[in-house]
Scaffold this motif. Structure first.
Motif, PDB file in Angstrom:
ATOM      1  N   PHE A  31       0.833  -1.200   0.000  1.00 35.54           N
ATOM      2  CA  PHE A  31       0.000   0.000   0.000  1.00 35.54           C
ATOM      3  C   PHE A  31       0.875   1.260   0.000  1.00 35.54           C
ATOM      4  O   PHE A  31       0.578   2.228  -0.691  1.00 35.54           O
ATOM      5  N   VAL A  32       1.948   1.227   0.784  1.00 37.71           N
ATOM      6  CA  VAL A  32       2.850   2.375   0.857  1.00 37.71           C
ATOM      7  C   VAL A  32       3.588   2.555  -0.466  1.00 37.71           C
ATOM      8  O   VAL A  32       3.718   3.679  -0.985  1.00 37.71           O
ATOM      9  N   VAL A  33       4.083   1.459  -1.025  1.00 34.48           N
ATOM     10  CA  VAL A  33       4.830   1.512  -2.284  1.00 34.48           C
ATOM     11  C   VAL A  33       3.969   2.086  -3.400  1.00 34.48           C
ATOM     12  O   VAL A  33       4.403   2.970  -4.162  1.00 34.48           O
ATOM     13  N   GLU A  34       2.734   1.603  -3.511  1.00 38.47           N
ATOM     14  CA  GLU A  34       1.873   2.098  -4.590  1.00 38.47           C
ATOM     15  C   GLU A  34       1.532   3.568  -4.388  1.00 38.47           C
ATOM     16  O   GLU A  34       1.482   4.343  -5.352  1.00 38.47           O
ATOM     17  N   THR A  35       1.305   3.977  -3.137  1.00 32.75           N
ATOM     18  CA  THR A  35       1.055   5.395  -2.866  1.00 32.75           C
ATOM     19  C   THR A  35       2.257   6.235  -3.269  1.00 32.75           C
ATOM     20  O   THR A  35       2.113   7.314  -3.857  1.00 32.75           O
ATOM     21  N   ASN A  36       3.469   5.762  -2.967  1.00 32.74           N
ATOM     22  CA  ASN A  36       4.672   6.505  -3.360  1.00 32.74           C
ATOM     23  C   ASN A  36       4.764   6.666  -4.874  1.00 32.74           C
ATOM     24  O   ASN A  36       5.158   7.727  -5.376  1.00 32.74           O
ATOM     25  N   LEU A  37       4.409   5.613  -5.611  1.00 28.27           N
ATOM     26  CA  LEU A  37       4.454   5.683  -7.077  1.00 28.27           C
ATOM     27  C   LEU A  37       3.425   6.681  -7.605  1.00 28.27           C
ATOM     28  O   LEU A  37       3.722   7.498  -8.488  1.00 28.27           O
ATOM     29  N   VAL A  38       2.201   6.606  -7.077  1.00 31.70           N
ATOM     30  CA  VAL A  38       1.147   7.523  -7.511  1.00 31.70           C
ATOM     31  C   VAL A  38       1.538   8.963  -7.199  1.00 31.70           C
ATOM     32  O   VAL A  38       1.392   9.868  -8.042  1.00 31.70           O
ATOM     33  N   ASN A  39       2.049   9.196  -6.010  1.00 36.50           N
ATOM     34  CA  ASN A  39       2.427  10.562  -5.627  1.00 36.50           C
ATOM     35  C   ASN A  39       3.615  11.075  -6.433  1.00 36.50           C
ATOM     36  O   ASN A  39       3.718  12.275  -6.699  1.00 36.50           O
ATOM     37  N   PHE A  40       4.513  10.174  -6.818  1.00 39.44           N
ATOM     38  CA  PHE A  40       5.629  10.594  -7.677  1.00 39.44           C
ATOM     39  C   PHE A  40       5.097  11.145  -8.993  1.00 39.44           C
ATOM     40  O   PHE A  40       5.567  12.183  -9.480  1.00 39.44           O
ATOM     41  N   LEU A  41       4.108  10.472  -9.583  1.00 37.98           N
ATOM     42  CA  LEU A  41       3.527  10.958 -10.830  1.00 37.98           C
ATOM     43  C   LEU A  41       2.792  12.275 -10.615  1.00 37.98           C
ATOM     44  O   LEU A  41       2.864  13.184 -11.452  1.00 37.98           O
ATOM     45  N   ILE A  42       2.083  12.395  -9.503  1.00 32.66           N
ATOM     46  CA  ILE A  42       1.364  13.646  -9.221  1.00 32.66           C
ATOM     47  C   ILE A  42       2.339  14.818  -9.105  1.00 32.66           C
ATOM     48  O   ILE A  42       2.085  15.911  -9.620  1.00 32.66           O
ATOM     49  N   ARG A  43       3.489  14.569  -8.442  1.00 28.08           N
ATOM     50  CA  ARG A  43       4.451  15.661  -8.240  1.00 28.08           C
ATOM     51  C   ARG A  43       5.229  16.003  -9.504  1.00 28.08           C
ATOM     52  O   ARG A  43       5.722  17.121  -9.641  1.00 28.08           O
ATOM     53  N   ASN A  44       5.341  15.050 -10.424  1.00 29.13           N
ATOM     54  CA  ASN A  44       6.217  15.252 -11.578  1.00 29.13           C
ATOM     55  C   ASN A  44       5.470  15.317 -12.907  1.00 29.13           C
ATOM     56  O   ASN A  44       6.092  15.208 -13.982  1.00 29.13           O
ATOM     57  N   THR A  45       4.166  15.482 -12.847  1.00 32.46           N
ATOM     58  CA  THR A  45       3.354  15.666 -14.050  1.00 32.46           C
ATOM     59  C   THR A  45       2.355  16.791 -13.782  1.00 32.46           C
ATOM     60  O   THR A  45       2.195  17.222 -12.641  1.00 32.46           O
ATOM     61  N   PRO A  46       1.647  17.246 -14.810  1.00 32.20           N
ATOM     62  CA  PRO A  46       0.636  18.296 -14.590  1.00 32.20           C
ATOM     63  C   PRO A  46      -0.683  17.751 -14.020  1.00 32.20           C
ATOM     64  O   PRO A  46      -1.720  18.403 -14.162  1.00 32.20           O
ATOM     65  N   ALA A  47      -0.671  16.579 -13.427  1.00 28.72           N
ATOM     66  CA  ALA A  47      -1.905  16.008 -12.875  1.00 28.72           C
ATOM     67  C   ALA A  47      -2.546  16.973 -11.881  1.00 28.72           C
ATOM     68  O   ALA A  47      -1.905  17.395 -10.919  1.00 28.72           O
ATOM     69  N   ALA A  48      -3.806  17.302 -12.124  1.00 26.89           N
ATOM     70  CA  ALA A  48      -4.496  18.280 -11.280  1.00 26.89           C
ATOM     71  C   ALA A  48      -5.169  17.576 -10.098  1.00 26.89           C
ATOM     72  O   ALA A  48      -6.391  17.441 -10.049  1.00 26.89           O
ATOM     73  N   MET A  49      -4.367  17.096  -9.168  1.00 23.35           N
ATOM     74  CA  MET A  49      -4.906  16.468  -7.965  1.00 23.35           C
ATOM     75  C   MET A  49      -3.877  16.540  -6.844  1.00 23.35           C
ATOM     76  O   MET A  49      -2.667  16.697  -7.097  1.00 23.35           O
ATOM     77  N   GLU A  50      -4.362  16.484  -5.633  1.00 21.40           N
ATOM     78  CA  GLU A  50      -3.492  16.520  -4.472  1.00 21.40           C
ATOM     79  C   GLU A  50      -2.869  15.151  -4.246  1.00 21.40           C
ATOM     80  O   GLU A  50      -3.445  14.126  -4.615  1.00 21.40           O
ATOM     81  N   PRO A  51      -1.679  15.100  -3.634  1.00 25.92           N
ATOM     82  CA  PRO A  51      -1.072  13.800  -3.304  1.00 25.92           C
ATOM     83  C   PRO A  51      -2.009  12.955  -2.446  1.00 25.92           C
ATOM     84  O   PRO A  51      -2.776  13.490  -1.643  1.00 25.92           O
ATOM     85  N   VAL A  52      -1.971  11.644  -2.643  1.00 24.80           N
ATOM     86  CA  VAL A  52      -2.814  10.748  -1.852  1.00 24.80           C
ATOM     87  C   VAL A  52      -2.122  10.457  -0.519  1.00 24.80           C
ATOM     88  O   VAL A  52      -0.900  10.602  -0.382  1.00 24.80           O
ATOM     89  N   THR A  53      -2.882  10.034   0.454  1.00 27.05           N
ATOM     90  CA  THR A  53      -2.361   9.929   1.821  1.00 27.05           C
ATOM     91  C   THR A  53      -2.381   8.509   2.370  1.00 27.05           C
ATOM     92  O   THR A  53      -2.100   8.300   3.548  1.00 27.05           O
ATOM     93  N   LEU A  54      -2.700   7.519   1.539  1.00 29.07           N
ATOM     94  CA  LEU A  54      -2.823   6.136   2.027  1.00 29.07           C
ATOM     95  C   LEU A  54      -1.443   5.519   2.247  1.00 29.07           C
ATOM     96  O   LEU A  54      -0.828   4.982   1.321  1.00 29.07           O
ATOM     97  N   ARG A  55      -0.961   5.593   3.489  1.00 25.68           N
ATOM     98  CA  ARG A  55       0.342   5.016   3.842  1.00 25.68           C
ATOM     99  C   ARG A  55       0.218   4.281   5.188  1.00 25.68           C
ATOM    100  O   ARG A  55       0.756   4.716   6.201  1.00 25.68           O
ATOM    101  N   PRO A  56      -0.482   3.150   5.214  1.00 31.85           N
ATOM    102  CA  PRO A  56      -0.688   2.438   6.473  1.00 31.85           C
ATOM    103  C   PRO A  56       0.621   1.855   7.002  1.00 31.85           C
ATOM    104  O   PRO A  56       1.494   1.472   6.228  1.00 31.85           O
ATOM    105  N   VAL A  57       0.743   1.804   8.308  1.00 29.58           N
ATOM    106  CA  VAL A  57       1.930   1.211   8.926  1.00 29.58           C
ATOM    107  C   VAL A  57       1.544   0.122   9.924  1.00 29.58           C
ATOM    108  O   VAL A  57       2.404  -0.515  10.515  1.00 29.58           O
ATOM    109  N   THR A  58       0.242  -0.094  10.114  1.00 35.06           N
ATOM    110  CA  THR A  58      -0.247  -1.121  11.030  1.00 35.06           C
ATOM    111  C   THR A  58      -1.360  -1.902  10.347  1.00 35.06           C
ATOM    112  O   THR A  58      -1.906  -1.495   9.317  1.00 35.06           O
TER     113      THR A  58
END
Length: 270
Positions: free
Chosen positions: A99-126
């Protein structure tokens, strides 16, 4: 003449030593250890067939009775309970990590493309973090980022934002007493049953099809990073091809590995 003795290599040692695998060696060993569990050898073949038959029957009956048989909250409770009592802690850790890995990948695209959306926050640790519809949310995040990129140019971004690719410390509740210690693939077979019951037919179809965006994700990463390495891990799963009659646990497992490979490459670039 003396006969030259043949080598007797271990398949597991060879995989562990494979220099083409971009993952951390400790992570590779954890993945291999999970595949070597007794449940993977003896129970998985049975669970795989049983799961497919039950899910197919559920899908058929749901066409006649097209309502939600189980709330998403109940599904979350059942899956977390199952993971706590029947799945090996290492397998649980690998699942939460995905779940954390996929969120990191999605957020990388959001930060490095013109995608008009806020970073996602799904990073469970438990384990508790897998509740609150996390399974559904992590599929929806993939759809949202592709829809946000509709009609916008995706090119190499300079400089690349390679921050926030960390994996936080994960607590799989190792101290909890477990009745069984199943491997992750067998666990996915059993968890797919309540998943199919809780989702509507369209929701279940959407969840399965999200895996078909892996090649699209790899292509976007290759373009944004100007790095063909990502293209080497494509599986040929075109997003235009609709097919819900798939071995879901097997497809999810391959999907998790593809995400790990892509994430490891980003970490290497960073």
């Amino acid at each position: 003449m003396p006969q030259v003795g043949l080598s007797d290599p271990s398949m597991w040692d060879a995989i562990s030593a494979d220099p083409s695998i971009p993952l951390d060696r400790a992570l590779v060993r954890k993945i291999l250890d999970d595949q070597r569990r007794l449940s993977r050898r003896w129970l998985y073949p049975i669970a795989r067939v049983l799961s497919r038959v039950i899910v197919a029957l559920v899908s058929i009956v749901k066409r006649v009775l097209p309502f939600r048989w189980m709330s998403l909250g109940t599904m979350d409770v059942l899956c977390v309970w199952f993971l706590r009592r029947f799945v090996h802690p290492d397998a649980v850790e690998l699942l939460i990590r995905h779940f954390v890995v996929e969120t990191n990948l999605v957020n990388f695209l959001i930060r490095n493309t013109p995608a008009a959306m806020e970073p996602v926050t799904l990073r469970p640790v438990t384990l508790a973090g897998l509740g609150d519809h996390a399974v559904v949310e992590h599929d929806v995040n993939v759809y949202d980022v592709f829809i946000a990129l509709d009609g916008v140019p995706v090119t190499r971004r300079e400089p690349l934002d390679l921050q926030r690719l960390d994996i936080p410390s994960i607590d799989p509740e190792r101290g909890r007493r477990r009745l069984l210690r199943l491997d992750i693939q067998t666990a996915l077979c059993f968890m797919n049953i309540p998943f199919s019951m809780a989702l509507t037919l369209e929701e279940y179809r959407r969840a399965i099809h999200s895996i078909r965006f892996d090649d699209s994700l790899l292509e976007l990463l290759a373009v944004v990073c100007d790095d063909d390495t990502f293209r080497h891990w494509k599986t040929g799963a075109l997003s235009l091809r609709m097919d819900s009659n798939v071995d879901v646990p097997q497809a999810v497992y391959l999907h998790a590995l593809v995400c790990e490979y892509a994430h490891a490459r980003l970490v290497e670039l960073a």
